[in-house]
Design a protein around this motif. Structure first.
Motif, PDB file in Angstrom:
ATOM      1  N   LYS A 453       0.826  -1.218   0.000  1.00 45.33           N
ATOM      2  CA  LYS A 453       0.000   0.000   0.000  1.00 45.33           C
ATOM      3  C   LYS A 453       0.856   1.263   0.000  1.00 45.33           C
ATOM      4  N   GLN A 454       2.018   1.164   0.618  1.00 44.10           N
ATOM      5  CA  GLN A 454       2.876   2.349   0.729  1.00 44.10           C
ATOM      6  C   GLN A 454       3.616   2.616  -0.577  1.00 44.10           C
ATOM      7  N   ASN A 455       3.591   3.872  -1.028  1.00 44.92           N
ATOM      8  CA  ASN A 455       4.331   4.251  -2.232  1.00 44.92           C
ATOM      9  C   ASN A 455       5.813   3.943  -2.098  1.00 44.92           C
ATOM     10  N   SER A 456       6.362   4.190  -0.896  1.00 42.13           N
ATOM     11  CA  SER A 456       7.799   3.985  -0.690  1.00 42.13           C
ATOM     12  C   SER A 456       8.179   2.524  -0.872  1.00 42.13           C
ATOM     13  N   ALA A 457       7.327   1.597  -0.414  1.00 44.08           N
ATOM     14  CA  ALA A 457       7.619   0.166  -0.548  1.00 44.08           C
ATOM     15  C   ALA A 457       7.577  -0.258  -2.008  1.00 44.08           C
ATOM     16  N   ARG A 458       6.598   0.232  -2.737  1.00 47.86           N
ATOM     17  CA  ARG A 458       6.504  -0.110  -4.159  1.00 47.86           C
ATOM     18  C   ARG A 458       7.705   0.434  -4.933  1.00 47.86           C
ATOM     19  N   GLU A 459       8.116   1.650  -4.567  1.00 49.01           N
ATOM     20  CA  GLU A 459       9.238   2.268  -5.270  1.00 49.01           C
ATOM     21  C   GLU A 459      10.538   1.513  -5.039  1.00 49.01           C
ATOM     22  N   ASP A 482       3.763 -15.369 -11.907  1.00 52.65           N
ATOM     23  CA  ASP A 482       2.515 -14.906 -12.542  1.00 52.65           C
ATOM     24  C   ASP A 482       2.128 -13.488 -12.138  1.00 52.65           C
ATOM     25  N   LYS A 483       2.643 -13.037 -10.991  1.00 53.58           N
ATOM     26  CA  LYS A 483       2.249 -11.710 -10.501  1.00 53.58           C
ATOM     27  C   LYS A 483       3.173 -10.596 -10.979  1.00 53.58           C
ATOM     28  N   SER A 484       4.303 -10.969 -11.557  1.00 54.33           N
ATOM     29  CA  SER A 484       5.297  -9.947 -11.873  1.00 54.33           C
ATOM     30  C   SER A 484       4.781  -8.930 -12.884  1.00 54.33           C
ATOM     31  N   VAL A 485       4.228  -9.394 -14.020  1.00 56.59           N
ATOM     32  CA  VAL A 485       3.776  -8.457 -15.050  1.00 56.59           C
ATOM     33  C   VAL A 485       2.600  -7.605 -14.574  1.00 56.59           C
ATOM     34  N   PRO A 486       1.515  -8.220 -14.050  1.00 55.03           N
ATOM     35  CA  PRO A 486       0.403  -7.368 -13.596  1.00 55.03           C
ATOM     36  C   PRO A 486       0.815  -6.359 -12.518  1.00 55.03           C
ATOM     37  N   ASN A 487       1.685  -6.778 -11.599  1.00 53.55           N
ATOM     38  CA  ASN A 487       2.126  -5.860 -10.542  1.00 53.55           C
ATOM     39  C   ASN A 487       2.940  -4.702 -11.112  1.00 53.55           C
ATOM     40  N   LEU A 488       3.803  -5.000 -12.079  1.00 55.30           N
ATOM     41  CA  LEU A 488       4.633  -3.952 -12.678  1.00 55.30           C
ATOM     42  C   LEU A 488       3.798  -3.016 -13.550  1.00 55.30           C
ATOM     43  N   VAL A 489       2.841  -3.575 -14.310  1.00 54.35           N
ATOM     44  CA  VAL A 489       1.975  -2.729 -15.139  1.00 54.35           C
ATOM     45  C   VAL A 489       1.169  -1.773 -14.268  1.00 54.35           C
ATOM     46  N   GLN A 490       0.733  -2.273 -13.123  1.00 55.28           N
ATOM     47  CA  GLN A 490      -0.017  -1.428 -12.196  1.00 55.28           C
ATOM     48  C   GLN A 490       0.801  -0.207 -11.761  1.00 55.28           C
ATOM     49  N   SER A 495       0.409   9.022 -12.247  1.00 53.86           N
ATOM     50  CA  SER A 495       0.132  10.040 -11.226  1.00 53.86           C
ATOM     51  C   SER A 495       1.431  10.492 -10.550  1.00 53.86           C
ATOM     52  N   PRO A 496       1.514  11.774 -10.158  1.00 52.19           N
ATOM     53  CA  PRO A 496       2.759  12.327  -9.584  1.00 52.19           C
ATOM     54  C   PRO A 496       3.245  11.605  -8.332  1.00 52.19           C
ATOM     55  N   GLN A 497       2.324  11.119  -7.503  1.00 51.93           N
ATOM     56  CA  GLN A 497       2.738  10.469  -6.254  1.00 51.93           C
ATOM     57  C   GLN A 497       3.342   9.079  -6.469  1.00 51.93           C
ATOM     58  N   ASN A 498       3.197   8.537  -7.684  1.00 50.70           N
ATOM     59  CA  ASN A 498       3.754   7.216  -7.983  1.00 50.70           C
ATOM     60  C   ASN A 498       5.201   7.347  -8.463  1.00 50.70           C
ATOM     61  N   ASN A 499       6.121   7.222  -7.547  1.00 49.46           N
ATOM     62  CA  ASN A 499       7.544   7.349  -7.879  1.00 49.46           C
ATOM     63  C   ASN A 499       8.142   6.062  -8.431  1.00 49.46           C
ATOM     64  N   ALA A 500       7.359   4.979  -8.425  1.00 52.77           N
ATOM     65  CA  ALA A 500       7.878   3.689  -8.885  1.00 52.77           C
ATOM     66  C   ALA A 500       7.781   3.528 -10.392  1.00 52.77           C
ATOM     67  N   LYS A 501       7.095   4.429 -11.081  1.00 48.76           N
ATOM     68  CA  LYS A 501       6.800   4.210 -12.512  1.00 48.76           C
ATOM     69  C   LYS A 501       8.055   4.098 -13.380  1.00 48.76           C
ATOM     70  N   LYS A 502       9.082   4.885 -13.102  1.00 49.60           N
ATOM     71  CA  LYS A 502      10.297   4.829 -13.938  1.00 49.60           C
ATOM     72  C   LYS A 502      10.991   3.475 -13.801  1.00 49.60           C
ATOM     73  N   LYS A 531       1.648   5.366 -23.143  1.00 54.11           N
ATOM     74  CA  LYS A 531       1.402   6.532 -23.997  1.00 54.11           C
ATOM     75  C   LYS A 531       1.492   7.815 -23.172  1.00 54.11           C
ATOM     76  N   LYS A 532       0.891   7.793 -21.995  1.00 65.09           N
ATOM     77  CA  LYS A 532       0.936   8.971 -21.118  1.00 65.09           C
ATOM     78  C   LYS A 532       2.357   9.203 -20.591  1.00 65.09           C
ATOM     79  N   LEU A 533       3.032   8.122 -20.270  1.00 62.84           N
ATOM     80  CA  LEU A 533       4.397   8.261 -19.753  1.00 62.84           C
ATOM     81  C   LEU A 533       5.353   8.768 -20.832  1.00 62.84           C
ATOM     82  N   THR A 534       5.084   8.386 -22.106  1.00 55.26           N
ATOM     83  CA  THR A 534       5.890   8.895 -23.221  1.00 55.26           C
ATOM     84  C   THR A 534       5.730  10.399 -23.339  1.00 55.26           C
ATOM     85  N   GLU A 535       4.494  10.867 -23.170  1.00 55.20           N
ATOM     86  CA  GLU A 535       4.234  12.307 -23.216  1.00 55.20           C
ATOM     87  C   GLU A 535       4.945  13.022 -22.063  1.00 55.20           C
TER      88      GLU A 535
END
Length: 560
Positions: A453-459, A482-490, A495-502, A531-535
């Motif tokens: 749930k914590q952004n820091s843990a996901r990052e 089996d969880k690796s791809v869905p978890n990473l796509v998520q 959103s700005p608060q999601n620092n794990a996206k990069k 597409k949004k991340l490319t922008e």
């Protein structure tokens, strides 16, 4: 003079005031008749001349007649005035036993008069007179319970006031009463403490009697733990005597003083003052030699102090690293071990010389052993994270770092898991080490952390995976989950608060050579996110987006 036949107790406060006023001119006249001991009698006369204005100030206070303290002070003053008259008569008639004996008596008389003037002045100047007698009125009383509480508070205020007035023995007796009342009703006692009461207690901390110091520090410990008057305690100078008690007090004195410092050191400014007053060395020694409770309190105080970066070098000079490592290994209480781990975390946060000191004292081995418990603590993992970059990979592997990190990722608190993932990021600098981390079983656990749930843990888990997936065998391990791809796509959420996206983009890019993984990415909506991340010019997003688009087109043509 009060006639022998009149019972002292039946005289009112006003009677004692009148009696004192009558004695002053008599005492002055008699004192001025004396020819010998001129220096001492001049001092006595100067004090006698201060009495009328002091009596006027005292008697004009609205609470004068209602306060038992006023009556007691007037009784004491009257006794001093009577003693002055008697001594003057002896000196005039030269009927004293000897010069030295009379000089001693006159010195004692001067001391009593100084005490009388001081105590009466305190009653007025400090507000003690009003505090000790707070009259009830209709607007402040809402029933018998309120009246009862007010009466209790008034009695306690009078008792606390007695800590400040009278001779030392009287203060000691008042202290005994305060300790007894606190055993029965600590809440009400703490509620009415004033700054002047605290100043009086601090003075009693330096009493010659061990028993008085123990009782005083017990009360001060309760005050510190209440959290209501730390600033008063510090500003009234409580730190130096507390440090002296830690250094050379009795067992009880050391324990209560250490607990008091533990609470007070929660403030960074007070921690600096404790260091400035030489408190580190006694606290370190108490960690070495104290009983379990004292040891834990001293360790916690040093942990609090170690949170202040600019004093860490002072701690190092007192051998703090070795002491905390010993506590981590041999501490009598679990709390002592936890405080030691937190202290090591603070010490190794940024200071390279302290890191080297902790490592040379065997800190890595002790921290790893501490992590073998069923609930590995965040502080110990964080301390390890701070150290791994300064230890060779070979040494870390031989000491058993990787199985401990797996244990933390499985069983630790969220904070401990974050620290473990961060340690993996720091230790995974070579291809060989990344392989060993993967072989140890960290990959599935990091993939699971992506769901936190914590952004820091996901990052931090995504960052660790991004580093590990540069090795082919770790990519194969990730593709099997089996969880690796869905978890990473998520985690591609823009959103700005999601620092794990990069880091998620990097991870997905590294496993995108797999057709199965690409299909899963597309099916879980990765293209829209990318597409949004490319922008947004997120590194790697455009390349991965194009790769998935090509895969999607091939899939469509294949269906036709």
């Amino acid at each position: 003079m009060v006639e022998d036949g009149v019972a002292v107790d039946i005289l009112s406060t006003e009677d004692w005031l009148l009696h004192a006023k009558e004695l002053v001119p008599i005492a002055l006249d008699k004192a001025k008749e004396v020819k010998g001991f001129s220096t001492r009698w001049k001092m006595i006369i100067s004090r006698l001349e201060q009495v009328p204005s002091m009596l006027s100030n005292l008697s004009s206070h609205p609470c004068f007649s209602k306060n038992a303290l006023c009556k007691e002070q007037l009784q004491a003053l009257s006794k001093s005035l009577e003693g002055t008259i008697e001594s003057a008569e002896l000196c005039v008639k030269e009927k004293y036993e000897g010069k030295l004996h009379m000089q001693s008596d006159l010195d004692a008389l001067i001391g009593k008069m100084d005490l009388n003037l001081r105590d009466c002045g305190l009653l007025i100047k400090t507000g003690m007179l009003g505090e000790a007698t707070l009259p009830l009125n209709a607007s402040s009383v809402s029933g018998s319970a309120t009246e009862s509480d007010a009466a209790i508070h008034n009695n306690i205020r009078e008792l606390l006031a007695r800590l400040q007035i009278g001779h030392l023995e009287a203060k000691h007796k008042a202290l005994d009463s305060v300790v007894e009342v606190m055993k029965e009703d600590e809440k009400n006692v703490l509620a009415v403490f004033s700054r002047s009461n605290i100043a009086a207690l601090v003075q009693l901390l330096t009493a010659t009697s061990t028993r008085i110091r123990e009782k005083t520090v017990t009360v001060i410990c309760s005050l510190a733990e209440s959290g209501s008057c730390e600033d008063w305690l510090v500003s009234e100078g409580v730190l130096p005597p507390l440090i002296r008690l830690v250094e050379s007090g009795s067992a009880v004195g050391k324990e209560k003083a250490a607990i008091s410092l533990q609470r007070l050191s929660m403030s960074a400014e007070t921690s600096r003052e404790i260091v400035g007053h030489g408190g580190v060395c006694p606290l370190v020694e108490l960690c070495r030699t104290g009983d379990s409770v004292s040891q834990a309190a001293a360790a916690c105080t040093l942990k609090n102090i170690s949170a202040v970066p600019e004093v860490r070098q002072v701690l190092a000079q007192e051998g703090i690293a070795r002491v905390m490592i010993n506590l981590l290994t041999c501490g009598m209480l679990l709390g002592s071990k936890e405080y030691a781990a937190e202290c090591l975390q603070n010490l190794t946060a940024s200071n390279e010389s302290l890191k080297k000191s902790v490592i040379s004292e065997g800190g890595v081995r002790s921290l790893l052993a501490y992590l073998d418990g069923p609930l590995p603590q965040e502080s110990a993992v964080a301390a390890l994270r701070n150290l791994v970059g300064s230890v060779s990979e070979t040494a870390l592997v031989s000491l058993g770092l990787l199985p401990r990190l797996v244990h933390v990722l499985k069983s630790g608190s969220p904070g401990a898991q974050n620290a473990a993932a961060s340690a993996i990021c720091r230790v995974s600098s070579s291809t060989e080490m990344k392989k060993l981390v993967g072989e140890a079983g960290c990959i599935p656990l990091l993939v699971k952390m992506l769901e936190a749930k914590q952004n820091s843990a996901r990052e931090i888990s995504a960052q660790a995976l991004a580093s590990l997936l540069t090795v082919s065998q770790n990519r194969r391990e990730t593709k099997k989950d089996d969880k690796s791809v869905p978890n990473l796509v998520q985690l591609l959420d823009p959103s700005p608060q999601n620092n794990a996206k990069k880091y998620a983009v990097t991870c997905l890019g590294l496993i995108s050579s797999s057709k199965k993984c690409k299909k899963l990415m597309i099916s879980y909506g990765a293209i829209g996110y990318l597409k949004k991340l490319t922008e947004m010019d997120t590194p790697g997003a455009k390349r991965l987006h194009e790769r998935l688009e090509r895969g999607k087109l091939r899939s469509l043509f294949g269906k036709k």
